[in-house]
Design an enzyme around this catalytic site. Structure first.
Site, PDB file in Angstrom:
ATOM      1  NE  ARG A   1      -3.407  -4.937   2.472  1.00  0.00           N
ATOM      2  CZ  ARG A   1      -2.312  -4.646   1.804  1.00  0.00           C
ATOM      3  NH1 ARG A   1      -2.083  -5.213   0.645  1.00  0.00           N
ATOM      4  NH2 ARG A   1      -1.422  -3.789   2.289  1.00  0.00           N
TER       5      ARG A   1
ATOM      6  CG  HIS B   1      -0.600   5.461  11.567  1.00  0.00           C
ATOM      7  ND1 HIS B   1      -1.827   5.676  10.975  1.00  0.00           N
ATOM      8  CD2 HIS B   1      -0.367   4.114  11.475  1.00  0.00           C
ATOM      9  CE1 HIS B   1      -2.317   4.516  10.541  1.00  0.00           C
ATOM     10  NE2 HIS B   1      -1.441   3.568  10.825  1.00  0.00           N
TER      11      HIS B   1
ATOM     12  CE  LYS C   1      -4.295  -1.401   2.222  1.00  0.00           C
ATOM     13  NZ  LYS C   1      -5.156  -1.229   3.408  1.00  0.00           N
TER      14      LYS C   1
HETATM   15  P1  NAD Z   1       7.276   8.190  10.273  1.00  0.00           P
HETATM   16  O1  NAD Z   1       7.633   7.690   8.963  1.00  0.00           O
HETATM   17  O2  NAD Z   1       6.765   9.584  10.397  1.00  0.00           O
HETATM   18  O3  NAD Z   1       8.507   7.999  11.245  1.00  0.00           O
HETATM   19  C1  NAD Z   1       8.387   8.410  12.570  1.00  0.00           C
HETATM   20  C2  NAD Z   1       9.551   9.285  12.998  1.00  0.00           C
HETATM   21  O4  NAD Z   1      10.690   8.497  13.266  1.00  0.00           O
HETATM   22  C3  NAD Z   1       9.974  10.311  11.961  1.00  0.00           C
HETATM   23  O5  NAD Z   1      10.303  11.491  12.643  1.00  0.00           O
HETATM   24  C4  NAD Z   1      11.242   9.684  11.376  1.00  0.00           C
HETATM   25  O6  NAD Z   1      12.106  10.652  10.850  1.00  0.00           O
HETATM   26  C5  NAD Z   1      11.826   9.029  12.581  1.00  0.00           C
HETATM   27  N1  NAD Z   1      12.683   7.896  12.353  1.00  0.00           N
HETATM   28  C6  NAD Z   1      12.569   6.930  11.426  1.00  0.00           C
HETATM   29  N2  NAD Z   1      13.470   5.968  11.649  1.00  0.00           N
HETATM   30  C7  NAD Z   1      14.200   6.351  12.711  1.00  0.00           C
HETATM   31  C8  NAD Z   1      15.270   5.758  13.426  1.00  0.00           C
HETATM   32  N3  NAD Z   1      15.731   4.546  13.119  1.00  0.00           N
HETATM   33  N4  NAD Z   1      15.799   6.442  14.470  1.00  0.00           N
HETATM   34  C9  NAD Z   1      15.291   7.645  14.829  1.00  0.00           C
HETATM   35  N5  NAD Z   1      14.245   8.235  14.219  1.00  0.00           N
HETATM   36  C10 NAD Z   1      13.711   7.581  13.161  1.00  0.00           C
HETATM   37  O7  NAD Z   1       6.142   7.275  10.956  1.00  0.00           O
HETATM   38  P2  NAD Z   1       5.886   5.704  11.031  1.00  0.00           P
HETATM   39  O8  NAD Z   1       5.220   5.478  12.325  1.00  0.00           O
HETATM   40  O9  NAD Z   1       7.092   4.920  10.697  1.00  0.00           O
HETATM   41  O10 NAD Z   1       4.837   5.478   9.853  1.00  0.00           O
HETATM   42  C11 NAD Z   1       3.567   6.065   9.887  1.00  0.00           C
HETATM   43  C12 NAD Z   1       3.073   6.171   8.483  1.00  0.00           C
HETATM   44  O11 NAD Z   1       2.926   4.865   7.935  1.00  0.00           O
HETATM   45  C13 NAD Z   1       1.714   6.815   8.370  1.00  0.00           C
HETATM   46  O12 NAD Z   1       1.716   7.729   7.321  1.00  0.00           O
HETATM   47  C14 NAD Z   1       0.779   5.667   8.065  1.00  0.00           C
HETATM   48  O13 NAD Z   1      -0.337   6.069   7.315  1.00  0.00           O
HETATM   49  C15 NAD Z   1       1.673   4.768   7.284  1.00  0.00           C
HETATM   50  N6  NAD Z   1       1.263   3.359   7.304  1.00  0.00           N
HETATM   51  C16 NAD Z   1       1.192   2.734   6.110  1.00  0.00           C
HETATM   52  C17 NAD Z   1       0.861   1.388   6.072  1.00  0.00           C
HETATM   53  C18 NAD Z   1       0.867   0.664   4.768  1.00  0.00           C
HETATM   54  O14 NAD Z   1       0.415  -0.481   4.721  1.00  0.00           O
HETATM   55  N7  NAD Z   1       1.386   1.245   3.710  1.00  0.00           N
HETATM   56  C19 NAD Z   1       0.584   0.703   7.263  1.00  0.00           C
HETATM   57  C20 NAD Z   1       0.676   1.383   8.464  1.00  0.00           C
HETATM   58  C21 NAD Z   1       1.019   2.728   8.474  1.00  0.00           C
HETATM   59  N1  GLY Z   2      -2.079  -1.331   7.120  1.00  0.00           N
HETATM   60  C1  GLY Z   2      -3.189  -1.962   6.477  1.00  0.00           C
HETATM   61  C2  GLY Z   2      -2.833  -2.757   5.268  1.00  0.00           C
HETATM   62  O1  GLY Z   2      -1.702  -2.843   4.880  1.00  0.00           O
HETATM   63  O2  GLY Z   2      -3.705  -3.297   4.658  1.00  0.00           O
END
Ligand code: NAD
Ligand code: GLY
Length: 359
Positions: free
Chosen positions: A238, A262, A140
């Site tokens: 899913r 999130h 996704k």
């Molecule tokens: P993010 O990508 O914003 O990362 C969180 C923070 O951690 C950021 O400030 C980043 O710079 C920092 N960071 C990253 N790696 C680091 C590390 N190793 N050390 C220190 N800091 C670090 O947030 P997230 O929680 O990783 O992801 C949330 C996003 O993912 C949302 O946009 C959500 O919609 C999306 N998401 C997508 C799916 C999917 O299936 N595609 C599933 C769940 C969430």
């Molecule tokens: N995070 C929901 C999905 O990947 O379907």
């Protein structure tokens, strides 16, 4: 190192999990087909890991794009920066994009890969706990719209996912808790035994102890790979991966993207789904309280923001991707470890939940 596979016929790909995977180039290079590579990262992760990953690619022509950090930048304008750089540096259709960062970078890079010259290869190197257990797997990709979370995007699978658990050492505690939300989700929707295990190991998971955190990542990825393998484009099962997300996405959009993480919004959202499942008589109060206490023990919020009214939820949930033919489908629980997606619920149970009248 553990190796799992997301089974999607000709689009199948490996997930590698281990400590120190970013020390040796072979694993990554094995999935880079052409000469050109573009690493996309953010300005928090770049100083931590960009040189290390560039070092693995010394035999290639490497471009890097460093985007501003955070959910607030998961939008068209930031995405455009990736295309601008690729075009400026004449990247062709054999280029490989590498997403180095959390879910924001992973989702945007994947979407850029899906669109650039109608599709180029991409590899996920997730560096947050949340991205290692969820967003890097399953294809996704996309960006937010002011009216709704992840509303613009594509299903587009990576060529490989490289999870180096060593990158978690630099992650702030709040982000660790956010990742635990998605890990708890897998137990709630699919695996009651995993939930028991999480309950017993929460302290060491929050401390990122190597063996339990690796085990939690591997079990989460295995569940996600199985669900995605069964239903890549969310025609059915899913959708259970979205437990708590319909409420959670509304919280994120209402508070302003990036205000609630999130995973935090998912924590509160899963509490609401548990509460609504009790209202419907599908689970008992003891099961609900147990689920809520696991969420709380991960350091996550267990109620939505005080400022959110039922109408705020209804307005924002009306643009959820699980709305079909105008009906809002929700992921609810029949038992701990057993989720269902349904539009067949008593709307009063939803209204009670939105009024925060919890059991
Ligand atoms: P993010 O990508 O914003 O990362 C969180 C923070 O951690 C950021 O400030 C980043 O710079 C920092 N960071 C990253 N790696 C680091 C590390 N190793 N050390 C220190 N800091 C670090 O947030 P997230 O929680 O990783 O992801 C949330 C996003 O993912 C949302 O946009 C959500 O919609 C999306 N998401 C997508 C799916 C999917 O299936 N595609 C599933 C769940 C969430
Ligand atoms: N995070 C929901 C999905 O990947 O379907």
């Amino acid at each position: 190192m553990q190796r799992l596979t997301v089974e999607l016929d000709e689009r199948s790909y490996p997930i590698y999990i281990g400590e120190g995977l970013l020390q040796s180039p072979e694993l990554l290079l094995g999935h880079v087909a052409g000469r050109q590579v573009c690493i996309v990262t953010d300005d928090t992760v770049a100083p931590l890991y960009l040189d290390q990953v560039r070092g693995l690619l010394s035999s290639r022509d490497v471009l890097s794009v460093v985007l501003p950090t955070g959910e607030a930048y998961k939008n068209w304008a930031t995405l455009q920066q990736i295309f601008d750089s690729l075009l400026e540096h004449r990247h062709d259709r054999r280029t490989t994009l590498i997403a180095l960062g959390g879910g924001v970078i992973g989702d945007m890079t994947g979407f850029a890969a899906a669109c650039y010259q109608r599709g180029v290869d991409f590899i996920q190197i997730p560096t947050t706990l949340l991205s290692q257990v969820d967003s890097s797997v399953g294809g996704k990709t996309g960006i937010n719209h002011p009216a709704g979370k992840n509303m613009i995007g594509a299903f587009y699978q990576p060529k490989a996912v490289l999870i180096d658990t060593a990158t978690l050492r630099t992650l702030p505690d709040r982000e660790v808790s956010a990742g635990l939300a998605e890990i708890i989700k897998y137990g709630l929707i699919r695996d009651a035994g995993f939930l028991d295990w999480l309950e017993s190991n929460m302290t060491s998971l929050r401390a990122l102890d190597s063996a339990p955190i690796t085990q939690a990542i591997a079990r989460s990825c295995a569940i996600k790979a199985e669900v995605v393998g069964a239903d890549e484009r969310e025609g059915g099962v899913r959708a259970i991966l979205n437990l708590g997300h319909t409420f959670g996405h509304a919280i994120e959009a209402h508070q302003g993207y990036g205000t609630w993480l999130h995973g935090e919004a998912v924590g509160a959202g899963m509490t609401m789904a548990l509460a609504m499942s009790v209202r419907l008589g599908w689970i008992d109060e003891a099961a609900c309280q147990r689920g809520v206490s696991i969420i709380r023990s991960a350091g996550l919020p267990v109620s939505p923001p005080d400022t959110m009214q039922p109408d705020d939820f209804l307005r924002l949930m009306a643009v959820d991707k699980k709305v079909l033919d105008g009906q809002l489908r929700l992921v609810l629980l029949r038992a701990l470890g057993d989720a269902t997606v349904t539009a067949d619920y008593d709307s009063e149970a939803l209204n009670d939940t939105l009024r925060k009248e919890y059991p």
